[in-house]
Design a protein around this motif. Structure first.
Motif, PDB file in Angstrom:
ATOM      1  N   THR A  35       0.835  -1.209   0.000  1.00 34.87           N
ATOM      2  CA  THR A  35       0.000   0.000   0.000  1.00 34.87           C
ATOM      3  C   THR A  35       0.866   1.254   0.000  1.00 34.87           C
ATOM      4  O   THR A  35       0.574   2.208  -0.718  1.00 34.87           O
ATOM      5  CB  THR A  35      -0.941   0.001   1.217  1.00 34.87           C
ATOM      6  N   ALA A 114      -8.565   0.820   1.227  1.00 30.54           N
ATOM      7  CA  ALA A 114      -8.702  -0.632   1.071  1.00 30.54           C
ATOM      8  C   ALA A 114      -7.841  -1.410   2.066  1.00 30.54           C
ATOM      9  O   ALA A 114      -8.034  -2.624   2.233  1.00 30.54           O
ATOM     10  CB  ALA A 114      -8.321  -1.037  -0.345  1.00 30.54           C
ATOM     11  N   PRO A 116      -7.654  -1.513   5.512  1.00 28.47           N
ATOM     12  CA  PRO A 116      -8.309  -2.228   6.623  1.00 28.47           C
ATOM     13  C   PRO A 116      -9.003  -3.523   6.189  1.00 28.47           C
ATOM     14  O   PRO A 116      -8.939  -4.528   6.905  1.00 28.47           O
ATOM     15  CB  PRO A 116      -9.328  -1.212   7.153  1.00 28.47           C
ATOM     16  N   ASP A 117      -9.632  -3.508   5.026  1.00 31.54           N
ATOM     17  CA  ASP A 117     -10.277  -4.730   4.535  1.00 31.54           C
ATOM     18  C   ASP A 117      -9.249  -5.807   4.225  1.00 31.54           C
ATOM     19  O   ASP A 117      -9.469  -6.998   4.500  1.00 31.54           O
ATOM     20  CB  ASP A 117     -11.109  -4.428   3.288  1.00 31.54           C
ATOM     21  N   GLU A 118      -8.127  -5.408   3.659  1.00 29.90           N
ATOM     22  CA  GLU A 118      -7.049  -6.354   3.361  1.00 29.90           C
ATOM     23  C   GLU A 118      -6.470  -6.940   4.648  1.00 29.90           C
ATOM     24  O   GLU A 118      -6.214  -8.143   4.740  1.00 29.90           O
ATOM     25  CB  GLU A 118      -5.950  -5.663   2.547  1.00 29.90           C
ATOM     26  N   LYS A 120      -8.012  -7.245   7.518  1.00 28.66           N
ATOM     27  CA  LYS A 120      -9.027  -8.132   8.079  1.00 28.66           C
ATOM     28  C   LYS A 120      -8.980  -9.493   7.385  1.00 28.66           C
ATOM     29  O   LYS A 120      -9.051 -10.541   8.038  1.00 28.66           O
ATOM     30  CB  LYS A 120     -10.405  -7.508   7.932  1.00 28.66           C
ATOM     31  N   ARG A 121      -8.844  -9.492   6.071  1.00 33.57           N
ATOM     32  CA  ARG A 121      -8.752 -10.739   5.318  1.00 33.57           C
ATOM     33  C   ARG A 121      -7.518 -11.538   5.726  1.00 33.57           C
ATOM     34  O   ARG A 121      -7.584 -12.751   5.902  1.00 33.57           O
ATOM     35  CB  ARG A 121      -8.709 -10.440   3.809  1.00 33.57           C
ATOM     36  N   GLU A 124      -8.144 -13.088   9.207  1.00 36.09           N
ATOM     37  CA  GLU A 124      -9.104 -14.185   9.144  1.00 36.09           C
ATOM     38  C   GLU A 124      -8.507 -15.433   8.499  1.00 36.09           C
ATOM     39  O   GLU A 124      -8.813 -16.554   8.901  1.00 36.09           O
ATOM     40  CB  GLU A 124     -10.344 -13.755   8.377  1.00 36.09           C
TER      41      GLU A 124
END
Length: 127
Positions: A35, A114, A116-118, A120-121, A124
């Protein structure tokens, strides 16, 4: 599933958690680095270009510590000029303003949203 003697259960759990943590840490560092490179590239592309020197002097500085992966994008040579170009300023003679030329904030907004979503993925999926 492997048969684990009860006296080794704690060691096996500890090892599994350690591996998960290392994988997640590596994944987070890679995502943050990717990023940061994208933001740097976009900031250089959006930067005002009179001679092109200003855009070329943007750099990424790593600021890592335990559990923290931070990248700082700044202009190594013209760091005093960045906020003047980003937000505009009053002209030297006091008559009027110089128009702002946003380049860092739009780059961060485009790619940083994008992240934070990455992350989180990555958490998980265990890396």
């Amino acid at each position: 599933m492997a048969n684990i003697p009860i006296d080794r259960l704690a060691d096996e759990l500890t090892q599994a958690i350690r591996e998960y943590t290392e994988d997640v840490e590596m994944g987070v560092r890679k995502a943050v680095e990717k990023t940061a490179r994208e933001v740097l590239k976009e900031a250089q592309a959006l930067a005002p270009k009179r001679t092109g020197e200003y855009a070329k002097t943007f750099v990424i500085t790593k600021d890592d510590s335990y559990g923290v992966a931070r990248r700082i994008i700044w202009n190594k040579k013209h760091y005093r000029r960045v906020h003047l170009l980003e937000f505009g300023h009053v002209k030297a003679n006091g008559e009027g303003r110089v128009k702002e030329r946003p380049h860092l904030r739009p780059a961060y907004d485009k790619y940083g949203a994008a992240l934070p979503d990455e992350l989180k993925r990555i958490i998980e999926n265990g890396g």
